[in-house]
Design a protein around this motif. Structure first.
Motif, short mmCIF file in Angstrom:
data_model
loop_
_atom_site.label_atom_id
_atom_site.label_comp_id
_atom_site.label_asym_id
_atom_site.label_seq_id
_atom_site.Cartn_x
_atom_site.Cartn_y
_atom_site.Cartn_z
N ASP A 164 0.81 -1.22 0.00
CA ASP A 164 0.00 0.00 0.00
C ASP A 164 0.84 1.27 0.00
OD1 ASP A 164 1.04 0.07 2.55
OD2 ASP A 164 -0.88 -0.06 3.59
N GLY A 165 2.18 1.14 -0.03
CA GLY A 165 3.06 2.30 -0.08
C GLY A 165 3.59 2.76 1.27
N SER A 166 3.12 2.19 2.35
CA SER A 166 3.66 2.56 3.66
C SER A 166 5.09 2.02 3.79
CB SER A 166 2.79 2.01 4.79
OG SER A 166 2.68 0.59 4.70
N THR A 167 5.93 2.76 4.51
CA THR A 167 7.35 2.40 4.59
C THR A 167 7.83 2.35 6.03
OG1 THR A 167 8.10 4.70 4.45
CG2 THR A 167 7.81 3.51 2.37
N ARG A 168 8.85 1.53 6.24
CA ARG A 168 9.57 1.55 7.51
C ARG A 168 10.92 0.87 7.31
NH1 ARG A 168 9.15 -3.42 10.45
NH2 ARG A 168 7.65 -4.88 9.48
N TYR A 169 11.91 1.37 8.02
CA TYR A 169 13.23 0.74 8.00
C TYR A 169 13.25 -0.36 9.06
CZ TYR A 169 15.02 4.30 4.87
OH TYR A 169 15.22 5.10 3.77
N LEU A 170 13.77 -1.52 8.69
CA LEU A 170 13.87 -2.61 9.65
C LEU A 170 14.86 -2.22 10.75
CD1 LEU A 170 13.94 -5.80 7.39
CD2 LEU A 170 12.00 -4.43 8.16
N ALA A 171 14.64 -2.74 11.93
CA ALA A 171 15.52 -2.44 13.05
C ALA A 171 16.91 -3.01 12.79
CB ALA A 171 14.94 -3.02 14.33
N ALA A 172 17.95 -2.20 13.09
CA ALA A 172 19.32 -2.71 12.95
C ALA A 172 19.52 -3.84 13.94
CB ALA A 172 20.31 -1.58 13.21
N THR A 173 20.28 -4.86 13.54
CA THR A 173 20.47 -6.02 14.41
C THR A 173 21.58 -5.81 15.42
OG1 THR A 173 22.01 -7.05 12.86
CG2 THR A 173 19.67 -7.56 12.59
N GLY A 174 22.32 -4.70 15.31
CA GLY A 174 23.33 -4.39 16.32
C GLY A 174 24.72 -4.91 16.00
N ALA A 214 18.00 12.81 6.31
CA ALA A 214 17.37 13.42 5.12
C ALA A 214 17.46 12.47 3.94
CB ALA A 214 18.04 14.75 4.80
N GLY A 215 18.61 11.83 3.76
CA GLY A 215 18.76 10.86 2.68
C GLY A 215 17.84 9.66 2.86
N LEU A 216 17.70 9.18 4.09
CA LEU A 216 16.81 8.05 4.36
C LEU A 216 15.35 8.41 4.09
CD1 LEU A 216 18.44 6.74 7.67
CD2 LEU A 216 18.46 5.60 5.44
N ALA A 217 14.97 9.63 4.46
CA ALA A 217 13.59 10.06 4.23
C ALA A 217 13.30 10.17 2.74
CB ALA A 217 13.33 11.40 4.93
N THR A 218 14.25 10.71 1.99
CA THR A 218 14.07 10.83 0.54
C THR A 218 13.96 9.46 -0.11
OG1 THR A 218 15.31 12.91 0.51
CG2 THR A 218 15.04 11.76 -1.59
N LEU A 219 14.82 8.55 0.32
CA LEU A 219 14.79 7.19 -0.23
C LEU A 219 13.43 6.54 0.02
CD1 LEU A 219 16.09 4.70 -1.50
CD2 LEU A 219 17.04 4.14 0.76
N ALA A 220 12.91 6.67 1.23
CA ALA A 220 11.62 6.06 1.55
C ALA A 220 10.51 6.65 0.69
CB ALA A 220 11.31 6.26 3.03
N GLN A 221 10.53 7.95 0.47
CA GLN A 221 9.48 8.58 -0.32
C GLN A 221 9.55 8.16 -1.78
OE1 GLN A 221 6.86 10.70 0.85
NE2 GLN A 221 6.20 10.00 -1.19
#
Length: 532
Positions: A164-174, A214-221
């Motif tokens: 549906d176009g919703s986005t999220r970055y997966l949690a870093a595994t550490g 800012a780069g991450l936000a642009t990529l997601a959009q």
């Protein structure tokens, strides 16, 4: 400084700048050439997932050469995905990257276990200074269930874009970069039907003077827009994975980039690829229809042009063979075509009939009997199966159901480039024609597909154009996109006619084309056409 020296100074500066530009481009060309050897040129084509990748060499030669990506179809139907970056630049970084990619590739294929594979790479990095501190983001996806295991070893986490176009970055595994004393850890996620997962290198999101957020936000959009785009922009790929990869690469690098840029995208198909089944009468007119149906079925998968050509050549020969030889003249019959893409990325196509089949000799001794031989040489594997036979041991005829099966591992091209733009090639589909140019030289231009449905017209045109071999003739096959054994037989016949009258017959073909490939297989000499 004298006036003469002042006038010469700009010229010297211009020459130095031009020399620096040449050295810079030469360095980038070397790195790109090495990357093309070390990176996978193609990706698996799978029934449950669509994969796409692009690599863009750094705009500055001192930053190029550290990125890599990989996509590996595992034996159990799962898909391994890797994006990484090694420390350093240039040829040394490319060579180091090749080592690490090979280690992970082998470990994933042998163990199928993400944690163990990363642990092996980590141990190697501890012992190898050039590999130390390399970052990796890797995952193993089960396209059937959507289950995902992933790990971020000092690398930015993957971006998940829902259908549906919703986005999220997966949690870093550490996990820390490889070889730095922090063992890789693995986390789990779940992809729904139609979801897209995007792996990338930091060169995509990092810009001087701009925060990473800012780069991450642009990529997601940009990725969300690509997923939800109902009508792709002009020239954009129709595959969602390809569209996401291309638009993210192009839009995030259009204002410049310094580091290598890598994007690897996978979409879990909402509906797995269904099996293709066709039952057609044993009549020549079905040949073009069957080839078109197969092409339409394969098109959404985006196979590499060479794989598509191989399958089209093979199926053309197998269906043509069944139409011509399985049933006696006037006897009704049916040809069944079955195509299925396995979870390992291997396409299995079978052509079956219920008529008579005459076994060919071990190799084509004359101009006939080349269909199965040609088909077997252009695909990975060909087998012939019979369900019953007659009792006449002296006869080479077999009665009953015959199935000829071909198998070909399908691949989707990855894009490796020094510039952001790229245009996907399209397969031509043209109506057959043969037109004579009186020349000189006297030239017969052949266009379209040459198979059992068009060979009669080709033979008639060859006969007419050369007056039965009495005049020299050039046969131009540069616009032929399918050359079957029937066409080969006609060309051999024309060659023999010309030899009888001691007149030359020259065949022209484009190197690496279907026509050239078939002509090479059968040993029919040709002149390489020079592109205009």
């Amino acid at each position: 400084m004298t006036d003469q020296q002042s006038e010469a100074a700009p010229d010297i500066a211009d020459r130095r700048n031009a020399d620096a530009e040449r050295r810079y481009r030469a360095a980038r060309d070397v790195v790109l050439e090495l990357q093309e050897v070390l990176l996978p040129p193609a990706l698996p084509v799978l029934p449950g997932a669509s994969v796409s990748a692009r690599y863009l060499v750094a705009s500055h030669d001192q930053a190029a050469g550290g990125d890599w990506f990989d996509a590996v179809a595992l034996d159990d139907g799962r898909l391994a995905l890797v994006v990484g970056d090694v420390v350093g630049h240039g040829v040394a970084a490319s060579a180091t990257m090749g080592q690490l990619r090979a280690v992970l590739d082998v470990a994933l294929l042998e163990t199928g276990d993400l944690a163990e594979s990363l642990a092996q790479a980590d141990r190697m990095a501890e012992r190898t200074p050039a590999l130390r501190a390399a970052t990796v983001c890797a995952g193993v996806l089960d396209p059937t269930s959507g289950a995902l295991e992933y790990s971020t070893c000092g690398h930015p986490p993957p971006l998940l874009v829902a259908a549906d176009g919703s986005t999220r970055y997966l949690a870093a595994t550490g996990g820390a970069p490889l070889g730095t004393g922090s063992p890789p850890t693995v986390a789990t996620e779940q992809l729904g039907p139609g979801d897209v997962l995007l792996f990338y290198s930091d060169g995509l999101i990092e810009r001087p003077g701009q925060p990473i957020d800012a780069g991450l936000a642009t990529l997601a959009q940009v990725a969300a827009d690509a997923v939800t785009s109902a009508v792709p922009p002009g020239g954009a790929p129709t595959s969602v994975a390809d569209r996401v990869t291309r638009q993210c690469m192009e839009q995030l690098t259009r204002n410049g980039y310094d580091d290598d840029v890598t994007v690897l995208t996978v979409q879990r198909r909402a509906t797995p690829v269904e099996t293709l089944r066709r039952e057609v009468p044993a009549h020549p007119h079905v040949l073009g229809e069957t080839r078109a149906a197969l092409r339409d079925w394969l098109a959404p998968l985006g196979p590499a042009p060479e794989d598509l050509r191989a399958i089209e050549i093979a199926v053309t020969e197998l269906v043509g063979n069944a139409v011509q030889h399985a049933y006696r003249p006037g006897e009704p019959g049916e040809v069944r075509v079955h195509a299925e893409l396995g979870t390992d990325g291997v396409l299995d196509v079978s052509v079956a009939d219920d008529g008579r089949w005459r076994a060919p000799g071990p190799a084509p001794a004359d101009v006939g009997g080349r269909g199965l031989w040609i088909a077997g040489h252009v695909v990975d594997e060909l087998t012939v199966e019979h369900e019953q036979s007659n009792d006449d041991g002296a006869s080479r005829e077999r009665l009953g159901r015959t199935v000829v099966r071909v198998r070909q591992r399908m691949r989707h091209p990855a894009v490796l480039a020094s510039e952001p733009t790229h245009h996907e090639p399209k397969m031509p589909v043209m109506e057959f024609s043969a037109t004579l140019d009186e020349g000189p030289p006297r030239t017969l231009h052949v266009l379209g597909s040459v198979d059992i449905t068009t060979v009669t017209e080709l033979a008639r045109s060859l006969e007419s154009a050369s007056r039965g071999g009495m005049h020299p003739l050039v046969v131009d096959l540069t616009d032929v996109y399918m050359l079957g054994s029937a066409g080969v037989r006609a060309l051999f016949g024309a060659r023999d006619q010309h030899a009888t009258h001691d007149q030359p017959l020259t065949i022209m073909a484009t190197p690496d084309s279907v026509a050239a490939q078939v002509l090479d297989l059968v040993g029919l000499g040709y002149v390489a056409a020079v592109p205009e």
